[in-house]
Design an enzyme around this catalytic site. Structure first.
Site, PDB file in Angstrom:
ATOM      1  N   ASP A  14       0.877  -1.171   0.000  1.00 27.57           N
ATOM      2  CA  ASP A  14       0.000   0.000   0.000  1.00 27.57           C
ATOM      3  C   ASP A  14       0.917   1.224   0.000  1.00 27.57           C
ATOM      4  O   ASP A  14       1.701   1.410   0.931  1.00 27.57           O
ATOM      5  CB  ASP A  14      -0.856  -0.057   1.278  1.00 27.57           C
ATOM      6  CG  ASP A  14      -1.666   1.202   1.476  1.00 27.57           C
ATOM      7  OD1 ASP A  14      -2.495   1.212   2.409  1.00 27.57           O
ATOM      8  OD2 ASP A  14      -1.475   2.173   0.717  1.00 27.57           O
ATOM      9  N   ILE A  15       0.837   2.032  -1.019  1.00 27.53           N
ATOM     10  CA  ILE A  15       1.787   3.154  -1.190  1.00 27.53           C
ATOM     11  C   ILE A  15       1.726   4.115  -0.006  1.00 27.53           C
ATOM     12  O   ILE A  15       2.717   4.777   0.306  1.00 27.53           O
ATOM     13  CB  ILE A  15       1.518   3.872  -2.528  1.00 27.53           C
ATOM     14  CG1 ILE A  15       2.745   4.654  -2.998  1.00 27.53           C
ATOM     15  CG2 ILE A  15       0.286   4.779  -2.451  1.00 27.53           C
ATOM     16  CD1 ILE A  15       2.671   5.126  -4.432  1.00 27.53           C
ATOM     17  N   ASN A  28      -6.643  13.412 -10.250  1.00 24.26           N
ATOM     18  CA  ASN A  28      -7.386  13.923 -11.416  1.00 24.26           C
ATOM     19  C   ASN A  28      -7.092  15.412 -11.521  1.00 24.26           C
ATOM     20  O   ASN A  28      -6.433  15.987 -10.647  1.00 24.26           O
ATOM     21  CB  ASN A  28      -8.890  13.647 -11.272  1.00 24.26           C
ATOM     22  CG  ASN A  28      -9.460  14.309 -10.024  1.00 24.26           C
ATOM     23  OD1 ASN A  28      -9.360  15.512  -9.834  1.00 24.26           O
ATOM     24  ND2 ASN A  28     -10.013  13.489  -9.143  1.00 24.26           N
ATOM     25  N   GLY A  36      -9.748   5.274  -5.542  1.00 30.92           N
ATOM     26  CA  GLY A  36      -8.461   4.596  -5.801  1.00 30.92           C
ATOM     27  C   GLY A  36      -7.335   5.056  -4.896  1.00 30.92           C
ATOM     28  O   GLY A  36      -7.529   5.344  -3.709  1.00 30.92           O
ATOM     29  N   ASP A  38      -5.775   7.799  -5.020  1.00 25.39           N
ATOM     30  CA  ASP A  38      -6.009   9.210  -4.637  1.00 25.39           C
ATOM     31  C   ASP A  38      -6.754   9.255  -3.296  1.00 25.39           C
ATOM     32  O   ASP A  38      -6.357   9.946  -2.345  1.00 25.39           O
ATOM     33  CB  ASP A  38      -6.849   9.861  -5.754  1.00 25.39           C
ATOM     34  CG  ASP A  38      -6.837  11.382  -5.707  1.00 25.39           C
ATOM     35  OD1 ASP A  38      -7.498  11.990  -6.572  1.00 25.39           O
ATOM     36  OD2 ASP A  38      -6.171  11.954  -4.830  1.00 25.39           O
ATOM     37  N   GLY A 123      -6.072   2.143 -13.236  1.00 23.97           N
ATOM     38  CA  GLY A 123      -7.285   1.775 -12.484  1.00 23.97           C
ATOM     39  C   GLY A 123      -8.502   2.384 -13.143  1.00 23.97           C
ATOM     40  O   GLY A 123      -8.872   2.028 -14.273  1.00 23.97           O
ATOM     41  N   TYR A 125      -8.831   4.989 -14.728  1.00 22.71           N
ATOM     42  CA  TYR A 125      -8.598   5.601 -16.052  1.00 22.71           C
ATOM     43  C   TYR A 125      -8.397   4.577 -17.154  1.00 22.71           C
ATOM     44  O   TYR A 125      -8.233   4.937 -18.313  1.00 22.71           O
ATOM     45  CB  TYR A 125      -7.432   6.587 -15.984  1.00 22.71           C
ATOM     46  CG  TYR A 125      -7.810   7.952 -15.401  1.00 22.71           C
ATOM     47  CD1 TYR A 125      -9.102   8.197 -14.916  1.00 22.71           C
ATOM     48  CD2 TYR A 125      -6.893   8.982 -15.312  1.00 22.71           C
ATOM     49  CE1 TYR A 125      -9.454   9.423 -14.394  1.00 22.71           C
ATOM     50  CE2 TYR A 125      -7.232  10.231 -14.782  1.00 22.71           C
ATOM     51  CZ  TYR A 125      -8.529  10.444 -14.328  1.00 22.71           C
ATOM     52  OH  TYR A 125      -8.880  11.666 -13.807  1.00 22.71           O
TER      53      TYR A 125
HETATM   54  N1  APR Z   1      -1.367   1.767  -3.011  1.00 25.59           N
HETATM   55  C1  APR Z   1      -0.798   1.526  -4.214  1.00 25.59           C
HETATM   56  N2  APR Z   1      -1.493   1.438  -5.361  1.00 25.59           N
HETATM   57  C2  APR Z   1      -2.838   1.572  -5.270  1.00 25.59           C
HETATM   58  C3  APR Z   1      -3.509   1.826  -4.048  1.00 25.59           C
HETATM   59  C4  APR Z   1      -2.703   1.916  -2.887  1.00 25.59           C
HETATM   60  N3  APR Z   1      -3.230   2.154  -1.681  1.00 25.59           N
HETATM   61  N4  APR Z   1      -4.853   1.915  -4.306  1.00 25.59           N
HETATM   62  C5  APR Z   1      -5.008   1.720  -5.621  1.00 25.59           C
HETATM   63  N5  APR Z   1      -3.816   1.503  -6.205  1.00 25.59           N
HETATM   64  C6  APR Z   1      -3.501   1.232  -7.609  1.00 25.59           C
HETATM   65  C7  APR Z   1      -4.638   0.675  -8.442  1.00 25.59           C
HETATM   66  O1  APR Z   1      -4.786  -0.716  -8.195  1.00 25.59           O
HETATM   67  C8  APR Z   1      -4.094   0.955  -9.844  1.00 25.59           C
HETATM   68  O2  APR Z   1      -3.170  -0.054 -10.218  1.00 25.59           O
HETATM   69  O3  APR Z   1      -3.196   2.464  -8.247  1.00 25.59           O
HETATM   70  C9  APR Z   1      -3.324   2.277  -9.659  1.00 25.59           C
HETATM   71  C10 APR Z   1      -4.034   3.495 -10.239  1.00 25.59           C
HETATM   72  O4  APR Z   1      -5.431   3.312 -10.108  1.00 25.59           O
HETATM   73  P1  APR Z   1      -6.400   4.545  -9.675  1.00 25.59           P
HETATM   74  O5  APR Z   1      -6.147   4.886  -8.277  1.00 25.59           O
HETATM   75  O6  APR Z   1      -7.791   4.156 -10.080  1.00 25.59           O
HETATM   76  O7  APR Z   1      -5.893   5.773 -10.566  1.00 25.59           O
HETATM   77  P2  APR Z   1      -6.099   6.091 -12.110  1.00 25.59           P
HETATM   78  O8  APR Z   1      -6.404   4.874 -12.907  1.00 25.59           O
HETATM   79  O9  APR Z   1      -4.908   6.918 -12.494  1.00 25.59           O
HETATM   80  O10 APR Z   1      -7.416   6.995 -12.124  1.00 25.59           O
HETATM   81  C11 APR Z   1      -7.337   8.267 -11.550  1.00 25.59           C
HETATM   82  O11 APR Z   1      -9.207   7.802 -10.159  1.00 25.59           O
HETATM   83  O12 APR Z   1      -9.186   7.832  -7.898  1.00 25.59           O
HETATM   84  C12 APR Z   1      -9.517   8.568  -8.997  1.00 25.59           C
HETATM   85  O13 APR Z   1      -9.212  10.841  -8.311  1.00 25.59           O
HETATM   86  C13 APR Z   1      -8.686   9.813  -9.111  1.00 25.59           C
HETATM   87  O14 APR Z   1     -10.006  10.697 -10.874  1.00 25.59           O
HETATM   88  C14 APR Z   1      -8.777  10.069 -10.576  1.00 25.59           C
HETATM   89  C15 APR Z   1      -8.738   8.680 -11.175  1.00 25.59           C
END
Ligand code: APR
Length: 185
Positions: A14-15, A28, A36, A38, A123, A125
């Site tokens: 978990d980052i 975003n 996600g 974020d 994720g 996106y």
């Molecule tokens: N730690 C590490 N990686 C994570 C975590 C975490 N706690 N939670 C999710 N991820 C991974 C997801 O599994 C995916 O592989 O981060 C990657 C990016 O996924 P998203 O968080 O959905 O981001 P993204 O696809 O870039 O979409 C961005 O989603 O959450 C919203 O506000 C954000 O509108 C923006 C969009």
């Protein structure tokens, strides 16, 4: 986190738990939080993160902006806005590559030596994992080849599919390096 001889490390964490100089947020364009990673980062950092994000007036796709990490173990958060996948002919590859470069440039400018990336755009996106992993590995590798002020880049794999895609991309890149070395001798 310890430095790695290779300077690119795959980790499955978990980052928000990582004790590194900076973690990258897949944000975003509003920079005002979301789901996600974020959502996880804002929850872990606390309300001061959103308060600082409000002062940044958003961020364009492919760009990145930096804030403090507040309650996170990481000192900084680099907020990057990845492209929404729309089939691949809307400049998505170039915009995703720009995210990695802009985050790393911001890291150097802020004396950040260890930085962790989630799989940006993979994720919500909807970016195809294999292609996104190849772009991430290529951009990070070429940046590190010309910049020694970054000690280690952690590519954070949240889930098996992401880990497999990154491992595959690193192996492909190592094969290409060996082929290039072979031809250059
Ligand atoms: N730690 C590490 N990686 C994570 C975590 C975490 N706690 N939670 C999710 N991820 C991974 C997801 O599994 C995916 O592989 O981060 C990657 C990016 O996924 P998203 O968080 O959905 O981001 P993204 O696809 O870039 O979409 C961005 O989603 O959450 C919203 O506000 C954000 O509108 C923006 C969009």
């Amino acid at each position: 986190m310890t430095a790695s001889p290779d300077r690119i490390e795959l980790i499955s964490n978990d980052i928000t738990q990582l004790r590194v100089d900076a973690i990258v947020n897949a944000a975003n364009r509003s920079l005002l939080g979301g789901g996600g990673v974020d959502g996880a980062i804002h929850r872990a950092a606390g309300p001061e993160l959103l308060a600082e994000c409000r002062t940044l007036n958003g961020c364009e796709t492919g760009q990145a902006k930096i804030t403090r990490g507040y309650r996170l173990p990481a000192h900084y958060v680099v907020h990057a806005v990845g492209p929404i996948w729309q089939g691949g002919d809307r400049n998505e590859p170039e915009l995703l590559a720009a995210c990695y470069r802009n985050c790393l440039n911001l890291a150097v400018a802020n004396n950040i030596r260890t930085i962790a990336f989630p799989a940006i755009s993979c994720g919500v996106y909807g970016y195809p994992l294999d292609e996104a992993a190849r772009i991430a590995v290529r951009e990070v590798r070429s940046f590190l080849a010309n910049e020694d002020r970054i000690e280690t880049v952690y590519l954070v794999c949240f889930g098996e599919a992401v880990h497999d895609a990154y491992r595959q991309a690193l192996q492909e890149e190592a094969r290409e390096e060996r082929r290039a070395d072979g031809t250059s001798r």
